[in-house]
Design a protein around this motif. Sequence first.
Motif, PDB file in Angstrom:
ATOM      1  N   VAL A 289     -13.757  -6.794   5.242  1.00  0.00           N
ATOM      2  CA  VAL A 289     -14.494  -8.235   5.152  1.00  0.00           C
ATOM      3  C   VAL A 289     -14.591  -8.174   3.944  1.00  0.00           C
ATOM      4  O   VAL A 289     -14.158  -9.537   2.990  1.00  0.00           O
ATOM      5  N   ALA A 290     -15.623  -7.306   3.192  1.00  0.00           N
ATOM      6  CA  ALA A 290     -15.307  -7.624   1.402  1.00  0.00           C
ATOM      7  C   ALA A 290     -14.738  -8.209   0.940  1.00  0.00           C
ATOM      8  O   ALA A 290     -14.319  -8.829   0.456  1.00  0.00           O
ATOM      9  N   ALA A 291     -13.315  -7.408   0.978  1.00  0.00           N
ATOM     10  CA  ALA A 291     -12.046  -7.942   0.205  1.00  0.00           C
ATOM     11  C   ALA A 291     -11.523  -8.945   1.233  1.00  0.00           C
ATOM     12  O   ALA A 291     -10.860 -10.131   0.000  1.00  0.00           O
TER      13      ALA A 291
ATOM     14  N   ASP B 264     -20.536  -1.061  -1.002  1.00  0.00           N
ATOM     15  CA  ASP B 264     -20.551  -2.373  -2.766  1.00  0.00           C
ATOM     16  C   ASP B 264     -19.860  -1.745  -3.768  1.00  0.00           C
ATOM     17  O   ASP B 264     -19.147  -2.497  -4.601  1.00  0.00           O
ATOM     18  N   TYR B 265     -20.067   0.023  -4.133  1.00  0.00           N
ATOM     19  CA  TYR B 265     -19.005   0.495  -4.867  1.00  0.00           C
ATOM     20  C   TYR B 265     -17.480   0.069  -5.209  1.00  0.00           C
ATOM     21  O   TYR B 265     -16.744  -1.004  -5.832  1.00  0.00           O
ATOM     22  N   ASN B 266     -17.117   0.334  -3.742  1.00  0.00           N
ATOM     23  CA  ASN B 266     -15.543  -0.032  -3.706  1.00  0.00           C
ATOM     24  C   ASN B 266     -15.028  -1.890  -3.572  1.00  0.00           C
ATOM     25  O   ASN B 266     -14.110  -2.000  -3.961  1.00  0.00           O
ATOM     26  N   ALA B 267     -15.835  -3.048  -3.556  1.00  0.00           N
ATOM     27  CA  ALA B 267     -16.083  -3.428  -3.097  1.00  0.00           C
ATOM     28  C   ALA B 267     -16.251  -4.855  -4.617  1.00  0.00           C
ATOM     29  O   ALA B 267     -15.157  -5.268  -5.095  1.00  0.00           O
ATOM     30  N   LYS B 268     -17.296  -4.402  -5.205  1.00  0.00           N
ATOM     31  CA  LYS B 268     -17.153  -4.227  -6.961  1.00  0.00           C
ATOM     32  C   LYS B 268     -16.374  -3.673  -7.730  1.00  0.00           C
ATOM     33  O   LYS B 268     -15.523  -4.691  -8.710  1.00  0.00           O
TER      34      LYS B 268
END
Length: 344
Positions: free
Chosen positions: A35-37, A320-324
């Motif tokens: 979803v974030a990607a 959070d880390y991977n979305a960043k």
Amino acid sequence: MKRIGFLSFGHYGTGRGSQTNSAADSLLQAIDLAVAAEEIGIDGAFFRVHHFARQQASPFPLMAAIAARTSRIEIGTGVIDMRYENPLYMAEQAAATDLISGGRLQLGVSRGSPEPAANGAADFGYFPDDGESTADMARRHTARFRQAISGTGVAEPGEHAYMGGERLLRIEPQSPGLSRRIWWGAGSRATAVWAAQQGMNLMSSTLLTEDTGVPFDQLQAEQIQLFRDEWAAQGHDFTPRVSVSRSVIPVVDDVDRMYFGLRSQAENKDQVGMIDGLLSRFGKSYMGDPEDIARDLAADAAVQAADTLMLTVPNQLGVDYNAKMLGNIAKYIAPAIGWTPNAG
């Protein structure tokens, strides 16, 4: 048009710093990361499949859940080990998932890689026919699967069959177009040529089970060109897609430096080693300053030759880390290879 997607191995466990202590953590976070990607503009969410390991193993429920939470991002595998698969049941699951997604499924399949089990496919109930290797069995399963998703009849009707004049029953549901979205995970130049002969897209990873002494990206670019030349010679009626995967970690803050600062110097080069008894060349990782990564990726012959770049993600570091990380890649690195964010 260049596309980028993330590729997750779905690791979970209670190791130091892990944000995925359980299988539930890994699965639910995979949905949230997809979803974030999509919000960032990333084009694809892909998942590695391994059995008898603390990794993602049954991709269709996960991909269907992602499909229900997203609207644009491609959803796929990289790759499903076809030694373990019932081709007709897989065809039902794949078509249903593709319908839920609105035609966004991109399925990478192959003969698989070494697994923890001594003979895991046999434990699943699958054995090679006389004279077959397990690799032959994987290709046979793949051919049967592709036959089923194409709409070809595969089963003799019984007395309770409801049908018209068809002689054989086909798998239901069917999802039109899915048959053109099957990718073969090729680990050599010869296998890439075979994939082109079969009419499957090409998915090439960060290792090739051969080494000619040239840098990995050049060897992989040669593999891609051989695939495209053979595709043209076969005269297939659609344009194939080609993906490569890379480990790309921009180091931009203290958290990045804590996790990857010391590794960046050691891993930013090709490696040569043995896998399955074959001399193999492994692609380097891209870690460090975003400007340096952007320059190096722009010079990577295989990244430039492919239309899709899959970015392996350290999924155990959490959403959070991977979305960043994906956001930093999208902002500072991906434009250098000709990518623009897909806002849907």
